[in-house]
Write a protein that holds these residues in place. Structure first.
Motif, PDB file in Angstrom:
ATOM      1  N   ALA A  48       0.824  -1.421  -0.445  1.00  0.00           N
ATOM      2  CA  ALA A  48      -0.175  -0.216  -0.143  1.00  0.00           C
ATOM      3  C   ALA A  48       0.655   1.102   0.066  1.00  0.00           C
ATOM      4  O   ALA A  48       0.217   2.209   0.822  1.00  0.00           O
ATOM      5  N   TYR A  49       1.956   1.056  -0.606  1.00  0.00           N
ATOM      6  CA  TYR A  49       2.114   2.590  -0.933  1.00  0.00           C
ATOM      7  C   TYR A  49       3.684   2.972   0.840  1.00  0.00           C
ATOM      8  O   TYR A  49       3.621   3.850   0.868  1.00  0.00           O
ATOM      9  N   ASP A  50       3.679   2.067   1.728  1.00  0.00           N
ATOM     10  CA  ASP A  50       3.745   2.332   2.848  1.00  0.00           C
ATOM     11  C   ASP A  50       5.363   2.364   3.067  1.00  0.00           C
ATOM     12  O   ASP A  50       6.270   0.612   2.198  1.00  0.00           O
ATOM     13  N   PHE A  51       6.505   3.621   2.644  1.00  0.00           N
ATOM     14  CA  PHE A  51       7.894   3.306   2.378  1.00  0.00           C
ATOM     15  C   PHE A  51       8.625   2.939   3.261  1.00  0.00           C
ATOM     16  O   PHE A  51       9.665   1.805   3.040  1.00  0.00           O
ATOM     17  N   GLN A  52       8.057   3.165   4.694  1.00  0.00           N
ATOM     18  CA  GLN A  52       9.029   2.072   5.690  1.00  0.00           C
ATOM     19  C   GLN A  52       8.670   0.253   4.975  1.00  0.00           C
ATOM     20  O   GLN A  52      10.180  -0.389   5.263  1.00  0.00           O
TER      21      GLN A  52
END
Length: 475
Positions: free
Chosen positions: A327-331
């Motif tokens: 879900a495009y979560d960077f970390q």
């Protein structure tokens, strides 16, 4: 000290020559068939290569005679701009993939919608650099695609002039003319002008920063180190791999310090300080505009792709699915990708090592990206478009042959300069190239990713041509 630097310089030169030679051989083995879907005899390839080599030497000889006149720079600007302008007007390339992301965001940003980016920008934060530069151009000249392409041509001319003056500084006007003309008719560089790609402004800042670093090393003047740090920091916000040039500078200084030679200490320190200050200043400005802390980057996904032996270290649609999964979560995304990449290196070492020859061929021996991306999707079909798209083998082969000639000239430039007194300069250039080679052993590879490393060594191409002409004259 000079003996130590000289020995290391000679050692690294031969490594670079071997790696470039391998790039040609492996490219012939792995990339020619992949690009043209045809098997071509090695003998035929050698004959074609020698023919291209001879024809280009004749052309360069003619141009040098013309360029001895006062209008040399004007003529140079013309031969760089003309083929690029012809190509962008005849080939109506449509932005796709990352290039569409750059264009779409630049359009919105030029109208004041600075937070109207898609989610991929939060994962690959360097995308803001080029997009905001393009947005500024759109703000002044309008946001049509052709404006972006004309901006590419402008940047290409600037780059050609930087190459000319840098090579002139290192080897003199004759070598500078050769390098600049070699660049002017470089097929992939001509065709790539119709693509709205971040490489165009990136390489201008990068090579200009390199020019000032070379002057800082040679002349021991700190002011050049400051200029270099600023320019490399800006280029690093466009493509993060620019930092390799600073790492090479640190490595060079550490080597000299071990030998108790501190002459470039001031230049080295000031270049690093100016790099850090500029990087975080520009980063904060982008953060203020977009709300994204662009100084926080990660190589997680890049490592995962680069260690993927099923795709030879290249990007693939399955990697896009991986990005969406988190879900495009960077970390989370980069963290998980980093784990997968490291796990492969640890547990599937043999499979990873087995793909290294192909990875080497893809990034260092393939110059097909200009034709591929400029013809991938077009706005309309014309007679010219039909002609170009119906003969991919000719364009791929032409691009490859020209690129091989460039690599050969670079090799000749390296070997013919072994007795040159400026050992530090050549050691520095070789360190930059080798830094990129080591980096991309583990990270993702694409043909266009050879930009910074090959342009660094390209500064030696004119010297190679000059040396060859002198030898042929004696013969």
């Amino acid at each position: 000290m000079q003996n130590t630097v000289g020995r290391l310089d000679t050692f690294f030169r031969y490594i670079v020559v071997v790696l470039l030679g391998l790039a040609i051989v492996l490219s012939f083995q792995f990339r020619i068939v992949a690009l043209t879907h045809k098997k071509i005899s090695f003998v035929v390839m050698v004959i074609l290569l020698l023919s291209a080599f001879l024809i280009f030497n004749i052309w360069l000889f003619i141009f040098r005679k013309l360029a001895n006149k006062k209008l040399a720079i004007l003529l140079l600007i013309l031969v760089i701009a003309a083929p690029r302008l012809i190509w962008i007007f005849l080939m109506p390339t449509k932005p796709v993939s990352d290039y569409l992301c750059f264009y779409s965001y630049a359009q919105k940003a030029s109208q004041g919608f600075l937070k109207g980016y898609d989610m991929t920008f939060t994962l690959f934060r360097f995308r803001f650099g080029y997009s905001l530069i393009l947005a500024l151009v759109f703000k002044i000249f309008g946001s049509s695609v052709i404006v972006g392409k004309l901006f590419n041509v402008f940047l290409s001319v600037i780059l050609g002039l930087i190459i000319y003056f840098t090579v002139d500084y290192l080897f003199g006007k004759e070598a500078a003319t050769y390098s600049a003309v070699l660049y002017a008719f470089w097929p992939s560089q001509i065709m790539y002008n119709s693509v709205l790609a971040s490489e165009h402004p990136f390489i201008v800042f990068f090579v200009l920063g390199l020019y000032f670093l070379l002057r800082a090393i040679k002349e021991k003047k700190a002011i050049f180190g400051i200029f270099a740090g600023v320019l490399v920091a800006i280029s690093n916000h466009i493509r993060p791999v620019a930092v390799v040039i600073i790492i090479a500078m640190v490595f060079l200084f550490a080597l000299k310090a071990l030998c108790k030679d501190f002459k470039i200490l001031k230049s080295a320190i000031l270049s690093i300080i100016s790099y850090v200050i500029t990087f975080y200043t520009v980063g904060y400005l982008i953060f203020s505009l977009t709300g994204i802390p662009v100084w926080k980057t990660s190589m997680g996904l890049n490592l995962m792709i680069g260690t993927d032996y099923t795709t030879y270290g290249m990007n693939n649609p399955k990697h896009s699915l991986f990005v969406k999964k988190y879900a495009y979560d960077f970390q989370k995304m980069h963290g998980e990708a980093m784990k997968i990449g490291l796990e492969r290196l640890k547990k599937e070492t043999k499979k990873f090592i087995a793909i290294l020859p192909r990875k080497h061929a893809i990034i260092w021996g393939d110059d097909s990206f200009g034709y591929f991306w400029s013809t991938f999707k077009v706005y309309k079909t014309t007679h010219f478009v039909d002609l170009v798209k119906s003969h991919p083998t000719i364009f791929y082969m032409f691009s490859q042959l020209y690129y091989y000639v460039i690599l050969i000239y670079i090799i000749l430039g390296i070997l013919s300069s072994i007795k040159n007194a400026n050992k530090e300069i050549f050691l520095f250039l070789n360190l930059i190239f080798l830094g990129y080679v080591v980096l991309h052993i583990f990270l993702e590879v694409q043909p266009r990713y050879h930009y910074p490393a090959i342009f660094t060594l390209f500064l030696l191409s004119g010297q190679g041509i000059k040396w060859l002409r002198e030898k042929l004259k004696r013969f």
